[in-house]
Design an enzyme around this catalytic site. Structure first.
Site, PDB file in Angstrom:
ATOM      1  N   ARG A  86       0.837  -1.200   0.000  1.00 38.74           N
ATOM      2  CA  ARG A  86       0.000   0.000   0.000  1.00 38.74           C
ATOM      3  C   ARG A  86       0.875   1.254   0.000  1.00 38.74           C
ATOM      4  NH1 ARG A  86      -5.153   0.686  -1.383  1.00 38.74           N
ATOM      5  NH2 ARG A  86      -5.381  -1.418  -0.549  1.00 38.74           N
ATOM      6  N   GLY A 329      -1.845  -3.568   8.888  1.00 41.47           N
ATOM      7  CA  GLY A 329      -2.958  -4.495   8.821  1.00 41.47           C
ATOM      8  C   GLY A 329      -3.194  -4.944   7.391  1.00 41.47           C
ATOM      9  N   HIS A 331      -5.154  -3.834   4.980  1.00 38.98           N
ATOM     10  CA  HIS A 331      -5.116  -2.765   3.979  1.00 38.98           C
ATOM     11  C   HIS A 331      -3.679  -2.360   3.670  1.00 38.98           C
ATOM     12  CE1 HIS A 331      -5.889   1.394   2.385  1.00 38.98           C
ATOM     13  NE2 HIS A 331      -6.926   0.788   1.829  1.00 38.98           N
ATOM     14  N   CYS A 332      -2.828  -2.373   4.677  1.00 34.67           N
ATOM     15  CA  CYS A 332      -1.439  -1.917   4.517  1.00 34.67           C
ATOM     16  C   CYS A 332      -0.613  -2.825   3.613  1.00 34.67           C
ATOM     17  CB  CYS A 332      -0.748  -1.837   5.871  1.00 34.67           C
ATOM     18  SG  CYS A 332      -1.556  -0.781   7.078  1.00 34.67           S
ATOM     19  N   ILE A 333      -0.935  -4.113   3.559  1.00 37.90           N
ATOM     20  CA  ILE A 333      -0.095  -5.046   2.804  1.00 37.90           C
ATOM     21  C   ILE A 333      -0.648  -5.331   1.416  1.00 37.90           C
ATOM     22  CG2 ILE A 333       0.696  -6.078   4.959  1.00 37.90           C
ATOM     23  CD1 ILE A 333      -0.965  -8.561   4.285  1.00 37.90           C
TER      24      ILE A 333
END
Length: 342
Positions: A86, A329, A331-333
């Site tokens: 992300r 989390g 969304h971050c990956i």
């Protein structure tokens, strides 16, 4: 040309991820490393139920990635430093004719003073854009995908401690950043949050990414992290942010409908107050990949809220504790690639 970032609920072509490689972030010792690999693989497999996944893999991890991911995940080899796609990857946008492009923000590992930490990652956006067959939109702004959220109608969330961070953009101000968001994202209005969650300012933190705090479920509708326990430092943080959003209007002049999403009941981990949040979910075609935290009641409540917020989508929880332990989390990956409009 002015570009436009569609909402994350728009139809998607695929999800991009990066497989973990041995590093301080992944953890020391085989047990910690295996837990990290397994967490990333679990997210990829959950997404595959809804749409394709392409995984960027450092050559040192190719054999492990193929074994853990199976044949369903497309693998592209490339040297990596980090595995938070992300942030180190591009942000996909559309031209007025609906064709796709990829914004190449400057990435400096969340303000790190050590260039060795991002040598390989600085070219990742261009690599993904080429693989996706879309043109690159260069930007001189240091920014990460987790530091922004858009409603797809001209409103963008940002955080003062991220884009205005002197270790990221020492000469920028809100007007300059707003102008760059207008050029690259089609932003008509930036709603500035004062800060992020408390844990996000520690060793593996981003210094205030919005994608763990608030997101647009739809234009005018905001899902907001809710830490109800007054003993947790994020209780005061979220009270301030909620008060700000209650007075805010979006690019169309609408007041925001705020939907609180209660935090899990667990307040601490081995390192202190945690930042566990259900806001850091991934919207996919026909579904939502939600963070789970091993709490049956809280996880189920979050799924119910997300189901109502995203009608017609199936919500699936993936245990995100090992991801949060490393600084982010679901969304971050992940990084979503929208479909081009005909």
């Amino acid at each position: 040309m002015t570009w436009f970032m569609p909402p994350e609920t728009a139809p998607q072509e695929r999800i991009w991820m990066a497989f973990p490689r041995e590093s301080e972030t992944l953890g020391e010792g085989s047990v910690a490393r295996e837990a990290g690999y397994a967490a990333w693989a679990a997210v990829a497999h959950a997404i595959l139920e809804f749409e394709p996944v392409t995984m960027i893999v450092d050559p040192t991890e190719t054999a492990r990635a193929r074994q853990m991911l199976g044949e369903g995940v497309e693998i592209l080899e490339r040297p990596l430093d980090h595995f938070w796609t992300r942030d180190s990857g591009p942000t996909f946008v559309q031209a007025p004719d609906g064709s796709l492009a990829a914004v190449d923000w400057i990435f400096n590992a969340w303000g790190s003073p050590d260039p060795a930490e991002w040598t390989n990652d600085r070219g990742l956006a261009a690599f993904i854009a080429q693989a996706a067959g879309v043109p690159l939109v260069p930007s001189l702004l240091v920014n990460e995908g987790g530091g922004i959220h858009t409603d797809g109608e001209g409103t963008v969330f940002a955080t003062e401690t991220v884009q205005l961070d002197p270790d990221r953009n020492p000469h920028a101000d809100k007007a300059r950043i707003g102008a760059e968001f207008a050029r690259t994202l089609g932003a008509e209005k930036v709603i500035w949050l004062p800060r992020g969650l408390t844990r996000d300012y520690e060793t593996f933190g981003t210094r205030g990414h919005v994608d763990i705090v608030a997101t647009f479920a739809a234009p005018g509708k905001v899902l907001l992290h809710d830490q109800a326990d007054p003993g947790h430092p994020d209780h005061a943080v979220m009270r301030e942010i909620r008060a700000l959003l209650e007075e805010a209007t979006d690019a169309k002049g609408r007041r925001l409908e705020i939907i609180p999403v209660p935090a899990p009941e667990t307040l601490r981990d081995a390192h202190g107050f945690n930042d566990w949040s259900y806001i850091n979910h991934l919207v996919v075609n026909g579904g939502v990949i939600a963070c789970g935290f091993g709490e049956d009641r809280a996880d189920a409540r979050a799924r119910e809220i997300l189901s109502h917020a995203y009608p017609g989508r199936r919500v699936v929880s993936v245990d995100a504790r090992e991801i949060f332990a490393r600084g982010g989390g679901v969304h971050c990956i992940t990084q979503h690639q929208p479909k081009a409009r005909a």
